[in-house]
Design an enzyme around this catalytic site. Structure first.
Site, PDB file in Angstrom:
ATOM      1  N   THR A  86      37.870   3.514 -12.674  1.00 60.29           N
ATOM      2  CA  THR A  86      37.344   4.843 -12.336  1.00 60.29           C
ATOM      3  C   THR A  86      35.894   5.044 -12.758  1.00 60.29           C
ATOM      4  O   THR A  86      35.228   5.934 -12.232  1.00 60.29           O
ATOM      5  CB  THR A  86      38.209   5.947 -12.973  1.00 60.29           C
ATOM      6  OG1 THR A  86      38.212   5.786 -14.398  1.00 60.29           O
ATOM      7  CG2 THR A  86      39.630   5.902 -12.444  1.00 60.29           C
ATOM      8  N   THR A 137      41.705   0.511 -14.752  1.00 59.18           N
ATOM      9  CA  THR A 137      42.784   1.047 -15.585  1.00 59.18           C
ATOM     10  C   THR A 137      44.135   0.918 -14.904  1.00 59.18           C
ATOM     11  O   THR A 137      45.150   0.650 -15.559  1.00 59.18           O
ATOM     12  CB  THR A 137      42.501   2.526 -15.920  1.00 59.18           C
ATOM     13  OG1 THR A 137      41.286   2.601 -16.685  1.00 59.18           O
ATOM     14  CG2 THR A 137      43.628   3.137 -16.729  1.00 59.18           C
TER      15      THR A 137
END
Length: 374
Positions: free
Chosen positions: A139, A53
């Site tokens: 993540t 991300t």
């Protein structure tokens, strides 16, 4: 005297005293330290991208959940340095791009990616000119990747994993601050010898203990059982304790090139969970099974029978708890069942440790030792 009268008197006093007196009550902003005159004295930190991300863009600043993908240009490592000129004041940065191909059909990372990055991290760690390494990562599986690297990278230098919950382009994105703090930690002399670390939302956790606990919240990563070992505070990086489990330079797996690992799968326990899923794993040739058990690590009755059948074929079984907190203990019943307790490792990390252990041995006593020490 009424409250209204008291406030009126205070207001008049402030006006009579002038703005200087009022300003004394307001903390003065302290600018960051000036860049050193001799840039060569700065720590040398390698900034390595594995995507995620933090390396993604959204089509608008308000798009913080549906970003990236085909047609959306990724954030190159150079863009981070350009967007964060403050990095020049804390470290001399070298960039590395280890992202998987964006258009790869399989999408997610593979063990080949792990092996390639682990080999490169070992090379960088052996370079006397490198003081620390920062690895950016998605993540979803960052805790797993960081834990694997903490077992196979041979170094005392800081290796810090970092990511973000919002894309680099998002409004109030957490990526820039996280990245800045991760570089600070990697450049910190105090971070040496603590193994692979994770730094997000100012919390510094060990790769072994950190876990993602929320899908979208920026404070998602926590050391659930043991808490953070330090913090990247605005004024300085501080540590309050040392990791006690074996890692990096103290790991018996460190510095080795694992191009492949034994097959290990995870079996989830829930009410009436069947044993045929475990049978299927064995039929597909697994060498180990991690049971994500109920309560303190218990499989169902059907799973227990399947575990016995698996053990008869030489499959090693490790018990973890689906509670994501608390130790799976070495009880007489579990010892009689020849199941290795996985301590407080989450199942995905227990799987990694069991894979590495099986490259050396299938002896239960030795595997138990490994799970106790790591």
């Amino acid at each position: 005297m009424s409250r209204k009268q008291w406030l009126r008197i205070c207001s008049v006093a402030c006006l009579l005293a002038g703005p200087a007196a009022v300003a004394q009550e307001i903390p003065t902003y302290a600018p960051p330290p000036a860049m050193p005159a001799d840039m060569a004295k700065l720590p040398h930190v390698v900034l390595m991208s594995m995507g995620g991300t933090i390396a993604s863009r959204g089509d608008t600043r308000l798009n913080i959940t549906n970003y990236g993908g085909k047609g959306a240009p990724r954030v190159d490592p150079q863009h981070w340095v350009t967007d964060l000129p403050e990095l020049k004041g804390i470290a001399s940065i070298t960039l590395e791009d280890q992202r998987a191909p964006q258009d790869r059909p399989t999408g997610s990372e593979t063990h080949e990616d792990f092996a390639r990055v682990a080999k490169r991290l070992n090379e960088l760690a052996a370079d006397p000119g490198v003081d620390g390494i920062v690895v950016t990562h998605g993540t979803n599986t960052m805790a797993e990747t960081a834990y694997y690297m903490s077992l196979v990278v041979k170094t005392d230098k800081p290796v810090v994993f970092v990511g973000s919950q919002r894309p680099w382009t998002g409004l109030s994105g957490d990526g820039p601050r996280n990245l800045y703090d991760a570089v600070r930690v990697a450049a910190s002399k105090e971070a040496r010898g603590k193994g692979v670390l994770h730094c997000m939302d100012q919390f510094i956790n060990t790769a072994r203990d950190v876990d993602k606990t929320s899908a979208y919240r920026v404070d998602t990563f926590k050391g659930v059982d043991v808490g953070a070992i330090g913090f990247a505070d605005p004024d300085k990086v501080v540590f309050y304790r040392e990791p006690v489990r074996r890692h990096t330079s103290g790991s018996e797996f460190a510095g080795k090139d694992f191009q492949s690992l034994p097959a290990v799968e995870v079996a989830f326990a829930y009410r009436d969970a069947p044993g045929y899923l475990i049978d299927a794993m064995v039929e597909h040739g697994v060498k180990g099974i991690v049971v994500e058990g109920t309560g303190a690590g218990s499989p169902t009755g059907s799973e227990t029978e399947a575990i016995k059948r698996a053990q008869e074929k030489g499959v090693v079984v490790v018990a973890t708890a689906r509670t994501n907190s608390g130790r799976v203990q070495d009880t007489p019943r579990r010892r009689e069942a020849k199941i290795v307790p996985g301590d407080n490792l989450v199942p995905e990390k227990a799987r990694i440790l069991l894979q590495l252990a099986l490259t050396q041995t299938s002896d239960l006593a030795e595997i138990q030792r490994i799970f106790t020490e790591y």
